[in-house]
Write a protein that holds these residues in place. Structure first.
Motif, short mmCIF file in Angstrom:
data_model
loop_
_atom_site.label_atom_id
_atom_site.label_comp_id
_atom_site.label_asym_id
_atom_site.label_seq_id
_atom_site.Cartn_x
_atom_site.Cartn_y
_atom_site.Cartn_z
N ASN A 9 52.29 36.06 34.73
CA ASN A 9 51.03 35.62 34.14
C ASN A 9 50.15 34.89 35.15
O ASN A 9 50.59 33.92 35.79
CB ASN A 9 51.31 34.70 32.95
CG ASN A 9 50.06 34.32 32.18
OD1 ASN A 9 49.57 33.21 32.27
ND2 ASN A 9 49.53 35.28 31.43
N GLY A 10 48.91 35.38 35.32
CA GLY A 10 47.96 34.76 36.23
C GLY A 10 48.03 35.23 37.66
O GLY A 10 47.19 34.85 38.49
N THR A 15 46.47 37.26 44.91
CA THR A 15 47.37 36.10 45.03
C THR A 15 48.45 36.38 46.06
O THR A 15 48.75 35.54 46.91
CB THR A 15 48.03 35.79 43.67
OG1 THR A 15 47.03 35.63 42.67
CG2 THR A 15 48.86 34.51 43.76
N TYR A 44 46.67 40.58 37.10
CA TYR A 44 45.69 39.63 36.56
C TYR A 44 44.52 39.43 37.52
O TYR A 44 43.84 38.40 37.45
CB TYR A 44 46.38 38.29 36.26
CG TYR A 44 47.29 38.38 35.04
CD1 TYR A 44 46.84 38.01 33.78
CD2 TYR A 44 48.59 38.86 35.16
CE1 TYR A 44 47.65 38.10 32.67
CE2 TYR A 44 49.43 38.96 34.07
CZ TYR A 44 48.95 38.58 32.81
OH TYR A 44 49.76 38.68 31.72
N LYS A 64 42.84 43.35 35.76
CA LYS A 64 42.39 42.62 34.57
C LYS A 64 41.01 43.11 34.16
O LYS A 64 40.09 43.16 34.98
CB LYS A 64 42.34 41.11 34.87
CG LYS A 64 41.98 40.25 33.68
CD LYS A 64 41.99 38.77 34.04
CE LYS A 64 41.59 37.91 32.85
NZ LYS A 64 41.56 36.47 33.19
N ASP A 70 43.82 33.87 31.23
CA ASP A 70 44.95 34.76 31.48
C ASP A 70 45.97 34.77 30.35
O ASP A 70 46.52 35.83 30.01
CB ASP A 70 45.64 34.36 32.79
CG ASP A 70 44.80 34.67 34.01
OD1 ASP A 70 43.97 35.61 33.93
OD2 ASP A 70 44.96 34.00 35.04
N LYS A 71 46.24 33.62 29.77
CA LYS A 71 47.25 33.57 28.70
C LYS A 71 46.80 34.37 27.48
O LYS A 71 47.62 35.04 26.83
CB LYS A 71 47.58 32.12 28.34
CG LYS A 71 48.45 31.42 29.38
CD LYS A 71 48.86 30.04 28.93
CE LYS A 71 49.87 29.43 29.90
NZ LYS A 71 49.36 29.31 31.27
N SER A 74 47.02 38.05 28.39
CA SER A 74 48.40 38.56 28.39
C SER A 74 48.84 39.04 27.01
O SER A 74 49.71 39.90 26.89
CB SER A 74 49.36 37.48 28.89
OG SER A 74 49.48 36.42 27.95
#
Length: 367
Positions: A9-10, A15, A44, A64, A70-71, A74
């Motif tokens: 998640n996220g 990243t 994401y 995404k 993000d939550k 999801s």
């Protein structure tokens, strides 16, 4: 087979690139793509499609789509990408955080789900400053994900035993799949070592126990290079200056550049308060480095004390004694480094791990 990988998640491909782990994470899936008709990456990052050129042609990035937290995303992404997820045969999660997306999709579309955990979320959270409600939520998310998954991958035997006992899982449902190491990249390079040098790689956070490490080095003739970022950077700089330590905080370094840095140091050290299956330690061992690690879960099952490295307690006095012992015997450092590299080649080499994973995927689809 067609696989859909649900990112933590996220977390996005951007990243991975930002923290220097892109190459390390991409390589196994480019290799797995040779055995799959298609692999979907459910990420994401809204701009992640720009990385498609770095993957095999049958790896499809699903970035995404909605500009929402993000939550929340999801929870709805199984409907956002329902066409692609209906096309996949197996859903795999990268960590427990966000695994609920795969579990929701599993029951919407009737596919198989593999929940993979690098560490036990509920176990790691014991040392976190979070309230009891969040701890209960973490427990419930693990319970539901483990119970509803078709298969669970964990990285250590200790993690397996914990999940079996706490969540009453059948042992046949859970499989130990350790983190892989690219032994073609991480290997002894025969480089000259910087005399009396040590290296640490990881997040600059409380659980890495770096303040005790710095205290342990006070008055010792040793230089420590620290690679990584985190909230403790300024504190570490301040302590190093106050104690007149030779400590260099160097920020993040791309994964493909780490082997040379590890090989140039006499000692790799990981004094953490706890770990899952730490890739940086595995990578250092693969390089034939003389390693020192704390006698804690996630480390003590990798280091055979006195054979392929040294174990210490987490207090500064014990860390100090291990550093002095390791620095004082070059022959022993070389012997333990050779044993460490052998251990990784036999247990964590990429080909070994991917073969194990593929076997599990095939068995899952036969049921």
């Amino acid at each position: 087979m067609k696989l859909a990988l649900f990112f933590t998640n996220g977390v996005s491909l951007k990243t991975w690139e930002k923290v220097g782990m892109f190459d390390r994470e991409v390589k196994p899936y480019n290799r797995l793509a040779e055995s799959f008709e298609k692999i979907y990456f459910v990420t994401y990052g809204q701009e992640d499609a720009m990385y498609s050129g770095k993957f095999k042609s049958n790896i499809v990035i699903l970035p995404k789509k909605l500009n929402i937290p993000d939550k929340i995303y999801s929870l709805v992404l199984p409907w956002v990408y329902r066409k692609e997820l209906k096309d996949a045969d197996i859903y795999k999660t990268n960590q427990m955080q966000g695994a609920w997306s795969a579990i929701i999709a599993r029951y919407l579309f009737g596919k198989k789900a593999v929940v993979r955990c690098g560490y036990q979320w509920s176990q790691a959270s014991i040392g976190w400053k979070i309230g009891p409600i969040k701890k209960v939520l973490i427990y419930l998310l693990e319970l539901i994900s483990y119970r509803l998954a078709d298969k669970v991958f964990v990285t250590t035997g200790l993690a397996r035993d914990y999940a079996v006992k706490r969540y009453k899982l059948k042992e046949g449902k859970i499989k130990v799949v350790p983190n892989y190491i690219d032994v073609d990249l991480f290997k002894p390079l025969g480089l000259a070592k910087q005399p009396r040098s040590m290296i640490f790689i990881g997040r600059l956070e409380k659980e890495k126990n770096l303040l005790n490490l710095l205290e342990a080095l006070e008055g010792l003739d040793v230089e420590l290079d620290i690679y990584g970022k985190g909230v403790l950077r300024e504190k570490l700089e301040s302590v190093a200056k106050e104690k007149n330590l030779r400590v260099n905080l160097k920020g993040n370094l791309a994964n493909n550049l780490l082997p040379e840095e590890i090989n140039r140091h006499e000692i790799f050290i990981l004094p953490s308060l706890y770990e899952g299956n730490p890739k940086v330690l595995l990578e250092a061992m693969a390089c034939g480095s003389a390693v020192i690690g704390a006698r804690v879960q996630g480390i003590e099952n990798l280091i055979d004390h006195g054979r392929n490295g040294l174990l210490c307690e987490t207090d500064s006095a014990s860390i100090r004694q291990s550093v002095i012992e390791m620095l004082g015997d070059e022959t022993r450092r070389q012997q333990m480094g050779a044993e460490a590299a052998k251990f990784i080649s036999e247990n964590n080499a990429l080909d070994v791990i991917l073969k194990s994973e593929l076997t599990e995927y095939n068995l899952l689809l036969q049921k």
